[in-house]
Design an enzyme around this catalytic site. Structure first.
Site, PDB file in Angstrom:
ATOM      1  N   GLY A  65       0.832  -1.198   0.000  1.00 40.43           N
ATOM      2  CA  GLY A  65       0.000   0.000   0.000  1.00 40.43           C
ATOM      3  C   GLY A  65       0.862   1.242   0.000  1.00 40.43           C
ATOM      4  N   CYS A  93       5.116  -6.085   1.410  1.00 40.50           N
ATOM      5  CA  CYS A  93       5.434  -4.669   1.620  1.00 40.50           C
ATOM      6  C   CYS A  93       4.732  -4.090   2.850  1.00 40.50           C
ATOM      7  CB  CYS A  93       5.029  -3.859   0.397  1.00 40.50           C
ATOM      8  SG  CYS A  93       6.314  -3.771  -0.767  1.00 40.50           S
ATOM      9  N   TYR A  94       3.723  -3.248   2.615  1.00 38.80           N
ATOM     10  CA  TYR A  94       2.980  -2.688   3.744  1.00 38.80           C
ATOM     11  C   TYR A  94       2.480  -3.823   4.641  1.00 38.80           C
ATOM     12  CZ  TYR A  94      -0.387   0.153   6.311  1.00 38.80           C
ATOM     13  OH  TYR A  94      -1.081   0.797   7.304  1.00 38.80           O
ATOM     14  N   HIS A 179       7.518  -7.062  -4.257  1.00 37.33           N
ATOM     15  CA  HIS A 179       6.238  -7.442  -4.887  1.00 37.33           C
ATOM     16  C   HIS A 179       6.407  -8.698  -5.745  1.00 37.33           C
ATOM     17  CE1 HIS A 179       3.868  -3.890  -3.832  1.00 37.33           C
ATOM     18  NE2 HIS A 179       5.024  -3.252  -3.872  1.00 37.33           N
ATOM     19  N   GLU A 181       4.160 -10.256  -7.229  1.00 43.80           N
ATOM     20  CA  GLU A 181       3.100 -10.325  -8.248  1.00 43.80           C
ATOM     21  C   GLU A 181       3.475  -9.636  -9.561  1.00 43.80           C
ATOM     22  OE1 GLU A 181       3.110  -8.678  -5.453  1.00 43.80           O
ATOM     23  OE2 GLU A 181       2.115  -6.736  -5.558  1.00 43.80           O
ATOM     24  N   ASP A 236     -15.295  -8.293 -25.606  1.00 45.65           N
ATOM     25  CA  ASP A 236     -15.816  -7.964 -24.276  1.00 45.65           C
ATOM     26  C   ASP A 236     -17.335  -7.827 -24.270  1.00 45.65           C
ATOM     27  OD1 ASP A 236     -13.119  -7.745 -24.078  1.00 45.65           O
ATOM     28  OD2 ASP A 236     -13.089  -5.562 -23.920  1.00 45.65           O
ATOM     29  N   LYS A 375      -8.246  -9.834 -20.048  1.00 53.05           N
ATOM     30  CA  LYS A 375      -8.737 -10.250 -21.369  1.00 53.05           C
ATOM     31  C   LYS A 375      -8.728 -11.773 -21.566  1.00 53.05           C
ATOM     32  CE  LYS A 375      -9.781  -8.384 -25.460  1.00 53.05           C
ATOM     33  NZ  LYS A 375     -10.567  -7.148 -25.583  1.00 53.05           N
TER      34      LYS A 375
END
Ligand code: XMP
Length: 519
Positions: A65, A93-94, A179, A181, A236, A375
């Protein structure tokens, strides 16, 4: 994200043993959810306050964050509740600093944010870093650093300066300063997989289950109201329309033919929907668009004319909508929030956020069931509903249509040259097995007349431009090295069959500096 309803699946029926991702506001939080799903497990986002709503999770991840844990009103966690689940916990992290404080350690705030790559040096054998190579690159974005550690907390990795970047408490509570991710953390996926392997009973992510939950959610939100949905034939809006259709809600599907579509496209879109059992209403506004564009040559003005008229035509057809469904995807949401420069998403966002939409949104009358998805997940969802491959894998097509492939004034004659050339190019790509290898391909027109010879006569006609690119996200693109024989076949056919053009050129420009479209 003011005024934005981000549907994140929170209010769907909550199955047990999912990975609960607690959102502390990092721009990457949704990516954690995505990575967990890629690893095959169900994950969902919660705010810290919503921890109370989590029932029997399989694992918990506290996200990063932008705040510092030392700020007086910094977001918190009900730690007693968190550990009462007795499941593996990962603080990112946070999240790591928060765990450190909650377990009795202290954090050193800093005014400076460390941002960028760092080397990960695991301290000892640790299951979190099993199989991760030495000095693997990880991505940092933080301001606080660990100061004192509580008893029972051990350091499991440092960076090359010796600063602790990963902690472990007990058997399966971990904190990492970086991170995992983001793709810049080269082995982040392995680290997440290692963490999840500490959780024995995780709920699998199954697109079929997900679809059923989406349908339940749509039914609950729409009730017996009528929902309106604009369709373009693109992936979409098509998946959204079929989903609404499957949900069995009272829905109207509106397709605006702006006269700037590809050859036979309006008919094909209608046929495709019919094939899938969905009735759509077509509004043929082609004359209005051509009339409005008459004499205009400035690219941005052309775009504005088309965008504004589209909104008028669409809302005229809608009338008083009780509810609106939009095919907004997660990248549209992050990109509009982070103001990224993708033209497609900015324009799409612009369409999806016009005043009338915002008003409906305030009244809770807009649903965006796909806003949780990327997507490829939308395509998987579409495939699970039986939408044919050719529809799900259509190349992207810009909202302003062929107008952006027709520099200068748009006229019916020029559009016909583009349509005929494009149909030849695309069908040849398909025939040669190159369509799916290209991310996007089209024929456009270069509004310069040059001299040629056709039959025994001198000709003075426009040039046709072929463009075929590969890309990941449309932000950058490279041109495709199509076989010469394929290009020769396309060029021969265009020169022989299409009236009004006597020259064919292949565009070998990368983006940047060129863009994918010509305008
Ligand atoms: P450019 O030309 O900016 O295109 O390199 C990047 C991608 O965006 C598409 N594009 C649009 N899509 N509305 C859309 O929905 C638009 O106004 C628009 N303009 C460009 C383009 O086809 C390519 O895929």
């Amino acid at each position: 994200m003011p005024g934005l309803h981000l549907y994140d699946g929170r209010d769907m029926i909550t199955p047990q043993h999912l990975v609960a991702v607690i959102d502390y506001g990092s721009q990457y939080t949704q990516l954690i959810v995505r990575r967990v799903r890629e690893l095959g497990f169900l994950a969902r986002l919660y705010t810290p306050e919503e921890l109370d709503e989590v029932v029997e999770p399989g694992a918990i991840i506290l996200s990063g964050g932008p705040r510092s844990t030392s700020e007086p009103d910094a977001p918190d966690i009900d730690f007693a509740k968190l550990i009462s689940f007795h499941v593996p916990v990962l603080g990112v992290c946070y999240g790591m600093q928060l765990l450190n404080i909650k377990t009795g350690g202290t954090v050193r705030p800093s005014n400076k944010r460390e941002y960028g790559p760092a080397a990960l040096l695991p301290e000892s054998d640790c299951k979190l870093f099993e199989g991760v190579s030495a000095s693997s690159q990880v991505w940092m974005s933080h301001s606080d650093t660990v100061d004192h550690l509580a008893d029972g907390c051990r350091i499991i990795a440092r960076n090359s300066e010796g600063v602790p970047v990963a902690l472990q408490w007990g058997e399966s509570m971990f904190g990492i300063q970086f991170h995992p991710e983001v793709t810049h953390s080269h082995e982040g996926r392995t680290i997440l997989r290692n963490f999840l392997s500490c959780a024995p009973h995780l709920a699998p992510f199954d697109i079929g289950d997900f679809r059923r939950e989406l349908i339940t959610e749509i039914r609950q939100k729409v009730g017996d109201r009528q929902v309106v949905c604009g369709v373009s034939g693109g992936v979409d809006s098509t998946v959204l329309a079929v989903l609404l259709h499957e949900a069995g809600v009272n829905a109207r599907f509106i397709f605006v033919d702006n006269g700037l579509l590809r050859k036979n496209e309006a008919q094909e879109v209608q046929d495709n929907f019919r094939r899938m059992g969905v009735e759509i209403e077509t509004v043929d506004a082609s004359d209005r668009f051509l009339e409005a564009l008459r004499g205009e040559t400035a690219p941005e003005k052309k775009r504005r004319i088309i965008g504004t008229l589209f909104i008028d035509v669409f809302w005229d057809a809608v009338g008083d909508a009780e509810m609106l469904a939009q095919g907004t995807l997660y990248p549209d949401v992050i990109e509009s929030a982070s103001n990224a420069k993708s033209k497609a998403s900015v324009i799409k966002t612009h369409h999806n956020r016009v005043e009338r939409v915002l008003k409906l949104q305030e009244q809770g009358k807009v649903i965006e069931p796909l806003a949780f998805l990327f997507k490829d997940e939308v395509r998987a969802l579409g495939a699970s509903m039986g939408i044919p491959h050719d529809i799900l894998w259509r190349h992207p097509f810009p909202g302003p249509g062929l107008a952006v492939r027709c520099p200068g004034e748009v006229t019916k004659d020029k559009l016909d040259i583009i349509r005929d050339s494009d149909a030849i190019f695309i069908s040849t790509l398909r025939k040669w097995g190159w369509y799916d290898k290209c991310w996007q391909a089209y024929a456009g027109l270069i509004p310069v007349k040059t001299v040629g010879v056709k039959g025994d006569e001198r000709s003075y006609e426009f040039a046709t431009n072929l463009r075929a690119i590969i890309s990941e996200d449309a932000m950058t693109a490279d041109w495709v090295q199509l076989p010469y024989d394929l290009l020769r076949e396309v060029s021969n056919r265009i020169l022989n069959e299409v009236k009004g053009t006597n020259r064919v050129l292949y565009d070998v420009s990368t983006k940047p500096p060129a863009s994918i479209e010509w305008e």
